[in-house]
Design an enzyme around this catalytic site. Structure first.
Site, PDB file in Angstrom:
ATOM      1  N   ALA A  22       0.823  -1.221   0.000  1.00  0.00           N
ATOM      2  CA  ALA A  22       0.000   0.000   0.000  1.00  0.00           C
ATOM      3  C   ALA A  22       0.854   1.268   0.000  1.00  0.00           C
ATOM      4  O   ALA A  22       0.320   2.363   0.133  1.00  0.00           O
ATOM      5  CB  ALA A  22      -0.923  -0.002   1.216  1.00  0.00           C
ATOM      6  N   ASN A  23       2.165   1.108  -0.144  1.00  0.00           N
ATOM      7  CA  ASN A  23       3.028   2.303  -0.100  1.00  0.00           C
ATOM      8  C   ASN A  23       3.281   2.917  -1.474  1.00  0.00           C
ATOM      9  O   ASN A  23       4.049   3.861  -1.609  1.00  0.00           O
ATOM     10  CB  ASN A  23       4.362   1.987   0.600  1.00  0.00           C
ATOM     11  CG  ASN A  23       5.143   0.898  -0.108  1.00  0.00           C
ATOM     12  OD1 ASN A  23       4.711   0.400  -1.143  1.00  0.00           O
ATOM     13  ND2 ASN A  23       6.283   0.531   0.450  1.00  0.00           N
ATOM     14  N   GLY A  25       2.000   2.778  -6.095  1.00  0.00           N
ATOM     15  CA  GLY A  25       1.289   2.144  -7.208  1.00  0.00           C
ATOM     16  C   GLY A  25      -0.189   1.907  -6.931  1.00  0.00           C
ATOM     17  O   GLY A  25      -0.881   2.758  -6.357  1.00  0.00           O
ATOM     18  N   SER A 150      -2.390 -10.908 -13.761  1.00  0.00           N
ATOM     19  CA  SER A 150      -1.882 -10.090 -14.861  1.00  0.00           C
ATOM     20  C   SER A 150      -2.115 -10.868 -16.158  1.00  0.00           C
ATOM     21  O   SER A 150      -2.364 -12.087 -16.113  1.00  0.00           O
ATOM     22  CB  SER A 150      -0.375  -9.883 -14.634  1.00  0.00           C
ATOM     23  OG  SER A 150       0.298  -9.693 -15.844  1.00  0.00           O
ATOM     24  N   TYR A 176       7.450 -14.768 -13.730  1.00  0.00           N
ATOM     25  CA  TYR A 176       6.332 -13.857 -13.446  1.00  0.00           C
ATOM     26  C   TYR A 176       5.014 -14.530 -13.833  1.00  0.00           C
ATOM     27  O   TYR A 176       4.056 -14.539 -13.057  1.00  0.00           O
ATOM     28  CB  TYR A 176       6.504 -12.546 -14.232  1.00  0.00           C
ATOM     29  CG  TYR A 176       5.445 -11.492 -13.921  1.00  0.00           C
ATOM     30  CD1 TYR A 176       5.314 -10.963 -12.639  1.00  0.00           C
ATOM     31  CD2 TYR A 176       4.586 -11.023 -14.916  1.00  0.00           C
ATOM     32  CE1 TYR A 176       4.349  -9.988 -12.359  1.00  0.00           C
ATOM     33  CE2 TYR A 176       3.636 -10.044 -14.642  1.00  0.00           C
ATOM     34  CZ  TYR A 176       3.526  -9.538 -13.365  1.00  0.00           C
ATOM     35  OH  TYR A 176       2.566  -8.577 -13.084  1.00  0.00           O
TER      36      TYR A 176
END
Ligand SMILES: NC(=O)c1ccc[n+]([C@@H]2O[C@H](COP(=O)([O-])OP(=O)(O)OC[C@H]3O[C@@H](n4cnc5c(N)ncnc54)[C@H](OP(=O)(O)O)[C@@H]3O)[C@@H](O)[C@H]2O)c1
Length: 310
Positions: A22-23, A25, A150, A176
């Site tokens: 939450a820090n 993006g 994604s 990924y």
């Protein structure tokens, strides 16, 4: 029908949300909008200086925002355990868990526990966090667990339990894709377990679309200017949605009263547009792959999910 926007988020007062990453993006935008609607937001993040700046940015806009920060490094099961214990001590009930934090296409690297980094952070860390927050989620009259995938999932293969770290043939995008397919399988299997236990919680998966955040820049930095990473970075800078737009599928999954458990929310035009529900390819709904991932994740984290009504 009109597009779903933040104006559709119902009142969140008395609701408690935990948002990972939450820090910055998308996570920061999710925290901002939940707080704007009166929710109490636990900003679970690794870089504490960055989380303080994120918190200040929300408070400058919403002075009465109810926020707290909790240190969380998803690349360490010990850190996940400590974060979960602190959160549970303060919050016997959690209504929303947004498993958002993630890394994309970085070089081969290991977590503190020896897992391949993208699998460890994107999937296993969130698996462990969710397992440990489960008692509080089951206290809610309608908890949501949101997982973030994604389009990379389409390139991913189900995890091979004999070589989950892709040792000997590591590729940053393959790792990924594997981790982002795992996010889908985790979300669907969790929802199946919720329904089997007849509890009111829902697990939902989202693809945020193509959004200009630090995700692509970090993959360029960490690969020392990798070619495909640079390509995606350039494209997202030019054509990507804003982080606030990219956060909408996450917010819809977390708050829309009609959002269904086991559903996939994505932008209307794959990577762009307002959030809508989308069908899933049969391949992503493979039950054997889900069961295999679940068993593997339990073994590696040493954690099980005890889903039953409180
Ligand atoms: N942006 C897109 O176009 C896009 C597209 C598809 C999917 N996604 C997904 O969206 C999610 C959010 O990404 P974003 O676009 O917002 O990227 P971002 O701006 O890079 O944010 C990623 C967040 O993950 C956190 N994080 C990374 N490693 C961590 C760790 N070990 N422990 C705890 N937190 C960690 C970062 O915190 P620190 O800075 O403190 O490390 C940061 O808060 C990811 O799951 C990503 O795969 C994004």
């Amino acid at each position: 029908m009109a597009s779903w926007t933040t104006a559709n988020i119902p009142d969140q007062s008395r609701r408690v949300a935990v948002v990972t990453g939450a820090n910055g993006g998308l996570g920061l935008e999710v925290a901002r909008e939940l707080a704007r609607k009166g929710g109490h937001v636990v900003m679970a993040a690794r870089d504490q200086a960055k989380v303080e700046a994120a918190r200040a940015s929300i408070l400058s806009e919403i002075p009465d925002a109810s926020l707290e920060s909790q240190p969380l490094d998803l690349a360490s099961l010990a850190s996940v355990r400590e974060a979960a214990a602190r959160i549970l001590a303060d919050h016997p009930r959690i209504d929303i868990l947004v498993n958002n934090a993630g890394l994309m296409a970085i070089p081969e690297r290991r977590t503190e526990d020896g897992f391949e980094m993208q699998l460890g952070v994107n999937h296993l860390g969130h698996f462990a966090l969710t397992a440990q927050l489960l008692p509080a989620l089951l206290q809610s009259d309608g908890a949501r667990v949101v997982s973030v995938t994604s389009t990379g999932r389409h390139a991913g293969r189900p995890i091979d339990p004999d070589n989950p770290s892709l040792s000997g043939h590591y590729d940053p995008w393959r790792a990924y894709g594997q981790s982002k397919l795992a996010n889908v399988h985790f979300a669907l299997e969790l929802d199946r377990r919720f329904r089997e236990a007849d509890v009111p919680a829902r697990s939902i998966v989202v693809h945020p679309g193509f959004s200009s955040t630090d995700l692509q820049a970090r993959s360029v930095r960490e690969t020392g200017g990798g070619r495909s990473q640079r390509f995606f970075h350039a494209v997202v800078r030019r054509f990507g949605m804003t982080p606030a737009q990219g956060a909408l599928p996450l917010l819809r999954a977390a708050t829309d009263p009609d959002a269904a458990g086991g559903a996939l929310y994505t932008p209307r035009w794959v990577n762009w547009g307002p959030p809508v529900r989308r069908p899933m390819f049969r391949r992503t709904r493979n039950r054997d792959a889900m069961a295999s991932l679940w068993g593997f994740s339990e073994r590696e984290t040493g954690l099980t999910f005890d889903v039953k009504p409180p």
